[in-house]
Design an enzyme around this catalytic site. Structure first.
Site, mmCIF file in Angstrom:
data_model
loop_
_atom_site.group_PDB
_atom_site.id
_atom_site.type_symbol
_atom_site.label_atom_id
_atom_site.label_comp_id
_atom_site.label_asym_id
_atom_site.label_seq_id
_atom_site.Cartn_x
_atom_site.Cartn_y
_atom_site.Cartn_z
ATOM 1 C CB ALA A 67 37.492 55.006 41.020
ATOM 2 N N GLY A 110 32.401 54.532 41.540
ATOM 3 C CA GLY A 110 32.246 56.077 40.998
ATOM 4 C C GLY A 110 31.642 56.030 39.439
ATOM 5 C CD GLU A 113 30.707 57.581 44.374
ATOM 6 O OE1 GLU A 113 31.914 57.223 43.671
ATOM 7 O OE2 GLU A 113 30.724 58.075 45.508
ATOM 8 C CD GLU A 133 32.154 52.746 45.970
ATOM 9 O OE1 GLU A 133 30.980 52.129 46.172
ATOM 10 O OE2 GLU A 133 32.080 53.735 45.334
HETATM 11 N N1 CAA Z 1 38.883 49.184 38.474
HETATM 12 C C1 CAA Z 1 39.725 48.386 37.533
HETATM 13 N N2 CAA Z 1 39.499 47.592 36.794
HETATM 14 C C2 CAA Z 1 38.346 46.824 36.573
HETATM 15 C C3 CAA Z 1 37.311 47.581 37.504
HETATM 16 C C4 CAA Z 1 37.607 48.577 38.402
HETATM 17 N N3 CAA Z 1 36.606 49.358 39.170
HETATM 18 N N4 CAA Z 1 36.056 46.835 37.179
HETATM 19 C C5 CAA Z 1 36.380 45.934 36.326
HETATM 20 N N5 CAA Z 1 37.774 46.086 36.016
HETATM 21 C C6 CAA Z 1 38.424 45.109 35.191
HETATM 22 C C7 CAA Z 1 38.729 43.572 35.858
HETATM 23 O O1 CAA Z 1 39.627 43.723 36.523
HETATM 24 C C8 CAA Z 1 38.884 43.081 34.611
HETATM 25 O O2 CAA Z 1 40.201 43.128 33.835
HETATM 26 P P1 CAA Z 1 41.221 41.700 33.730
HETATM 27 O O3 CAA Z 1 40.334 41.427 32.255
HETATM 28 O O4 CAA Z 1 42.345 42.615 33.301
HETATM 29 O O5 CAA Z 1 41.094 40.985 34.899
HETATM 30 C C9 CAA Z 1 37.985 43.453 33.501
HETATM 31 O O6 CAA Z 1 37.514 44.713 33.974
HETATM 32 C C10 CAA Z 1 36.442 42.858 33.251
HETATM 33 O O7 CAA Z 1 36.081 42.734 34.451
HETATM 34 P P2 CAA Z 1 35.581 41.159 35.136
HETATM 35 O O8 CAA Z 1 36.356 40.254 34.717
HETATM 36 O O9 CAA Z 1 35.633 41.179 36.805
HETATM 37 O O10 CAA Z 1 34.046 41.250 34.561
HETATM 38 P P3 CAA Z 1 32.618 40.369 35.373
HETATM 39 O O11 CAA Z 1 31.681 40.742 34.311
HETATM 40 O O12 CAA Z 1 33.159 39.225 35.743
HETATM 41 O O13 CAA Z 1 32.278 41.247 36.630
HETATM 42 C C11 CAA Z 1 31.788 43.445 37.767
HETATM 43 C C12 CAA Z 1 31.944 42.582 36.258
HETATM 44 C C13 CAA Z 1 31.019 42.708 38.815
HETATM 45 C C14 CAA Z 1 31.652 44.925 37.519
HETATM 46 C C15 CAA Z 1 33.366 43.337 38.536
HETATM 47 O O14 CAA Z 1 34.507 43.703 37.527
HETATM 48 C C16 CAA Z 1 33.514 44.125 39.725
HETATM 49 O O15 CAA Z 1 33.137 43.839 40.832
HETATM 50 N N6 CAA Z 1 34.201 45.465 39.445
HETATM 51 C C17 CAA Z 1 34.507 46.049 40.314
HETATM 52 C C18 CAA Z 1 33.237 47.005 40.902
HETATM 53 C C19 CAA Z 1 33.897 48.088 42.177
HETATM 54 O O16 CAA Z 1 34.014 47.601 43.250
HETATM 55 N N7 CAA Z 1 33.591 49.447 41.905
HETATM 56 C C20 CAA Z 1 34.063 50.437 42.761
HETATM 57 C C21 CAA Z 1 35.321 50.998 42.672
HETATM 58 S S1 CAA Z 1 35.974 51.988 43.999
HETATM 59 C C22 CAA Z 1 35.230 53.484 43.516
HETATM 60 O O17 CAA Z 1 34.688 53.625 42.380
HETATM 61 C C23 CAA Z 1 35.725 54.449 44.552
HETATM 62 C C24 CAA Z 1 34.747 55.752 44.466
HETATM 63 O O18 CAA Z 1 33.981 56.109 45.310
HETATM 64 C C25 CAA Z 1 35.066 56.628 43.153
#
Ligand code: CAA
Length: 259
Positions: A67, A110, A113, A133
């Site tokens: 998400a 998400g 999921e 998360e």
């Molecule tokens: N939400 C918003 N933006 C996201 C995102 C997310 N879940 N995942 C990645 N992005 C964005 C980053 O912020 C980045 O944007 P900018 O270039 O503007 O900074 C872009 O996508 C590229 O990401 P990274 O630079 O971080 O890429 P990476 O290759 O270094 O890392 C990754 C990849 C490990 C997936 C890392 O992006 C990450 O940890 N993302 C978040 C994963 C996460 O925590 N997901 C759970 C979200 S909460 C949820 O889903 C709740 C639910 O139950 C529904």
């Protein structure tokens, strides 16, 4: 409806529709608009008689990284309650036609999921699954604690949910989360192949069979068995049943019409 964050193509000749999550710069983070668009696309395809199987995919780098954290960051519990963003997600579960997730790269939070809400998952060798998360101070909220646990068992689900660790495509296959793992170059092709196999069957029997398998998740065994039996008998109300059995007896290929 004009879509901004997804694309939708249908190959009616083969009765298959392909929905692509399309926010590549954000690794297909699932914001509210994207999920509204996905809900609309799935409802439209579910109501289209020419479509028999739906594929949801992302790109090689990401199916979806979860998400949209930036959209949720400043929200309060009451904002979350009023927006009730997961209500939109219910449509994926409600889709009557089979939905296959074709997953490559990040399939997290998400995103994982969403893939687990689909009926089958084809994974590329580069796919990484996780519920991270916990690392941002929350927990899965769109079915992760329930579907992951049912798919891979308590031990692995608990470890993934409590530590946020990712598992590889190979580990996901060994744990029973995905149907198969194939090289990245062919994961979409493989999903289309599987969709084609499904699309060749009777749409009536497919609908009843999908509903019956899903029933196993929210009922006890006895209730599930009765439900399955009712749907099995219901198949005999269809022309497709007559056609399928007749084709078998006549040693020819059946021509299913979904009637
Ligand atoms: N939400 C918003 N933006 C996201 C995102 C997310 N879940 N995942 C990645 N992005 C964005 C980053 O912020 C980045 O944007 P900018 O270039 O503007 O900074 C872009 O996508 C590229 O990401 P990274 O630079 O971080 O890429 P990476 O290759 O270094 O890392 C990754 C990849 C490990 C997936 C890392 O992006 C990450 O940890 N993302 C978040 C994963 C996460 O925590 N997901 C759970 C979200 S909460 C949820 O889903 C709740 C639910 O139950 C529904």
């Amino acid at each position: 409806m004009q879509y901004e964050f997804i694309t939708c193509e249908s190959a009616y000749q083969s009765h298959i529709a392909l929905v692509r999550l399309n926010r590549p710069k954000e690794l297909n983070a699932l914001n509210l608009q994207l999920m509204q668009e996905l809900k609309h696309a799935l409802q439209t395809l579910d109501n289209n008689e020419d479509v028999r199987c739906i594929i949801i995919t992302g790109n090689e780098k990401a199916f979806a990284a979860g998400a949209d954290i930036k959209q949720m960051e400043s929200r309060t519990a009451i904002d979350m309650l009023i927006i009730d963003q997961f209500e939109t997600w219910d449509q994926i579960r409600k889709t009557k036609k089979p939905v296959i997730a074709a997953v490559s790269g990040f399939c997290l939070g998400g995103g994982c999921e969403l893939a687990m809400t689909c009926d089958m998952i084809i994974a590329s060798e580069s796919a990484k699954f996780g519920q991270p998360e916990i690392k941002i101070g929350i927990m899965p909220g769109a079915g992760g604690t329930q579907r992951l646990t049912r798919a891979v068992g308590k031990a692995l689900a608990m470890e993934m949910v409590l530590t946020g660790k990712f598992i590889s495509a190979e580990e996901a296959w060994q744990a029973g989360l995905v149907n198969r793992v194939v090289p990245e170059e062919v994961y979409l092709e493989e999903a289309v192949k599987l969709a084609n196999e499904v699309a060749q069957q009777s749409p009536v029997a497919i609908r009843l069979a999908k509903e019956s398998v899903l029933k196993a998740f929210d009922s006890g065994l006895q209730e599930g068995l009765y439900f399955e039996r009712k749907n099995f008998y219901m198949c005999f109300a269809s022309e497709d049943q007559k056609e399928g059995m007749n084709a078998f007896v006549e040693k020819r290929k059946p021509n299913f019409k979904g009637k």
